[in-house]
Design a protein around this motif. Structure first.
Motif, PDB file in Angstrom:
ATOM      1  N   ALA A  11      38.855  53.231  28.869  1.00  0.00           N
ATOM      2  CA  ALA A  11      39.299  53.469  30.238  1.00  0.00           C
ATOM      3  C   ALA A  11      38.926  54.893  30.630  1.00  0.00           C
ATOM      4  O   ALA A  11      39.437  55.852  30.053  1.00  0.00           O
ATOM      5  CB  ALA A  11      40.806  53.266  30.358  1.00  0.00           C
ATOM      6  N   ASN A  37      40.254  52.780  35.513  1.00  0.00           N
ATOM      7  CA  ASN A  37      41.542  53.374  35.882  1.00  0.00           C
ATOM      8  C   ASN A  37      42.622  52.891  34.928  1.00  0.00           C
ATOM      9  O   ASN A  37      42.441  51.919  34.192  1.00  0.00           O
ATOM     10  CB  ASN A  37      41.897  53.069  37.339  1.00  0.00           C
ATOM     11  CG  ASN A  37      42.155  51.607  37.589  1.00  0.00           C
ATOM     12  OD1 ASN A  37      43.196  51.078  37.190  1.00  0.00           O
ATOM     13  ND2 ASN A  37      41.205  50.928  38.231  1.00  0.00           N
ATOM     14  N   GLY A  38      43.753  53.579  34.966  1.00  0.00           N
ATOM     15  CA  GLY A  38      44.832  53.293  34.034  1.00  0.00           C
ATOM     16  C   GLY A  38      45.499  51.946  34.247  1.00  0.00           C
ATOM     17  O   GLY A  38      45.859  51.272  33.278  1.00  0.00           O
ATOM     18  N   ALA A  41      43.319  49.376  32.831  1.00  0.00           N
ATOM     19  CA  ALA A  41      43.330  49.502  31.365  1.00  0.00           C
ATOM     20  C   ALA A  41      44.513  48.739  30.776  1.00  0.00           C
ATOM     21  O   ALA A  41      44.359  47.976  29.814  1.00  0.00           O
ATOM     22  CB  ALA A  41      43.392  50.966  30.951  1.00  0.00           C
ATOM     23  N   LEU A  55      41.274  56.214  25.909  1.00  0.00           N
ATOM     24  CA  LEU A  55      41.813  56.466  27.241  1.00  0.00           C
ATOM     25  C   LEU A  55      41.487  57.874  27.703  1.00  0.00           C
ATOM     26  O   LEU A  55      41.821  58.856  27.021  1.00  0.00           O
ATOM     27  CB  LEU A  55      43.337  56.316  27.228  1.00  0.00           C
ATOM     28  CG  LEU A  55      43.913  54.983  26.805  1.00  0.00           C
ATOM     29  CD1 LEU A  55      45.417  55.102  26.573  1.00  0.00           C
ATOM     30  CD2 LEU A  55      43.604  53.932  27.853  1.00  0.00           C
ATOM     31  N   MET A  62      47.176  55.266  36.674  1.00  0.00           N
ATOM     32  CA  MET A  62      48.052  55.737  35.586  1.00  0.00           C
ATOM     33  C   MET A  62      47.198  56.651  34.723  1.00  0.00           C
ATOM     34  O   MET A  62      46.049  56.319  34.445  1.00  0.00           O
ATOM     35  CB  MET A  62      48.495  54.572  34.685  1.00  0.00           C
ATOM     36  CG  MET A  62      49.598  53.698  35.188  1.00  0.00           C
ATOM     37  SD  MET A  62      49.892  52.338  34.008  1.00  0.00           S
ATOM     38  CE  MET A  62      51.078  53.059  32.897  1.00  0.00           C
ATOM     39  N   ASP A  63      47.763  57.760  34.296  1.00  0.00           N
ATOM     40  CA  ASP A  63      46.966  58.610  33.411  1.00  0.00           C
ATOM     41  C   ASP A  63      46.980  58.045  31.986  1.00  0.00           C
ATOM     42  O   ASP A  63      47.730  57.115  31.675  1.00  0.00           O
ATOM     43  CB  ASP A  63      47.422  60.067  33.471  1.00  0.00           C
ATOM     44  CG  ASP A  63      48.781  60.340  32.853  1.00  0.00           C
ATOM     45  OD1 ASP A  63      49.249  59.564  31.993  1.00  0.00           O
ATOM     46  OD2 ASP A  63      49.393  61.354  33.228  1.00  0.00           O
ATOM     47  N   GLY A  64      46.126  58.592  31.148  1.00  0.00           N
ATOM     48  CA  GLY A  64      46.011  58.102  29.776  1.00  0.00           C
ATOM     49  C   GLY A  64      47.287  58.210  28.976  1.00  0.00           C
ATOM     50  O   GLY A  64      47.595  57.341  28.153  1.00  0.00           O
ATOM     51  N   VAL A  67      49.469  55.226  30.020  1.00  0.00           N
ATOM     52  CA  VAL A  67      48.939  53.975  29.464  1.00  0.00           C
ATOM     53  C   VAL A  67      49.237  53.908  27.968  1.00  0.00           C
ATOM     54  O   VAL A  67      49.679  52.878  27.452  1.00  0.00           O
ATOM     55  CB  VAL A  67      47.423  53.831  29.723  1.00  0.00           C
ATOM     56  CG1 VAL A  67      46.870  52.582  29.045  1.00  0.00           C
ATOM     57  CG2 VAL A  67      47.129  53.792  31.222  1.00  0.00           C
ATOM     58  N   CYS A  68      49.034  55.017  27.273  1.00  0.00           N
ATOM     59  CA  CYS A  68      49.320  55.065  25.840  1.00  0.00           C
ATOM     60  C   CYS A  68      50.799  54.768  25.577  1.00  0.00           C
ATOM     61  O   CYS A  68      51.132  53.998  24.664  1.00  0.00           O
ATOM     62  CB  CYS A  68      48.931  56.419  25.256  1.00  0.00           C
ATOM     63  SG  CYS A  68      49.153  56.545  23.469  1.00  0.00           S
TER      64      CYS A  68
END
Length: 130
Positions: A11, A37-38, A41, A55, A62-64, A67-68
């Motif tokens: 992503a 994008n997040g 992803a 990511l 959404m930032d990485g 998402v994580c």
């Protein structure tokens, strides 16, 4: 007997990464899906099985890190996630460590990325719980 292909979800909103990642990760060893994008992803992660996720830290939707965190909620702390970022500050690295994610600084070394992923995937992880 050939080794199974590793399924990689990438992503990153940078079109250069989307173009180069599937080339840098040898298609005989890696199957790469790229989203930009997040939110996509996370949707792709839920829809399609993968072995590792890369990511970008800064993405639309959404930032990485977010998402994580969502991946951690659904798959636990041991699923392989790599956060990729141009930020090299201690705070960003500490956030990745808190999420039990690996961290690769940009610019990505395209000659090494395949070996880096293989090394991460070779690390022992606890057996998945049912």
């Amino acid at each position: 007997m050939s080794q199974p292909i590793c399924r990689v979800l990438v992503a990153d909103d940078d079109p250069t990464v989307a173009l180069l990642m599937p080339i840098a990760l040898d298609p005989s060893e890696f199957s790469v899906v790229v989203v930009d994008n997040g939110l996509d992803a996370l949707a792709e992660f839920k829809r399609t099985p993968c072995d590792i996720v890369l990511l970008d830290v800064e993405m639309p939707g959404m930032d990485g890190f977010a998402v994580c965190a969502a991946i951690r909620q659904s798959r636990g702390r041991d699923f392989p996630v790599v956060l990729v970022s141009g930020h090299r500050d201690p705070e960003s690295i500490a956030r990745a460590e808190q999420l039990n994610a690996s961290y690769i600084a940009k610019p990505v070394n395209w000659q090494l990325i395949s070996a880096q992923l293989k090394a991460l995937l070779a690390q022992p992880r606890p057996a998945a719980r049912s």
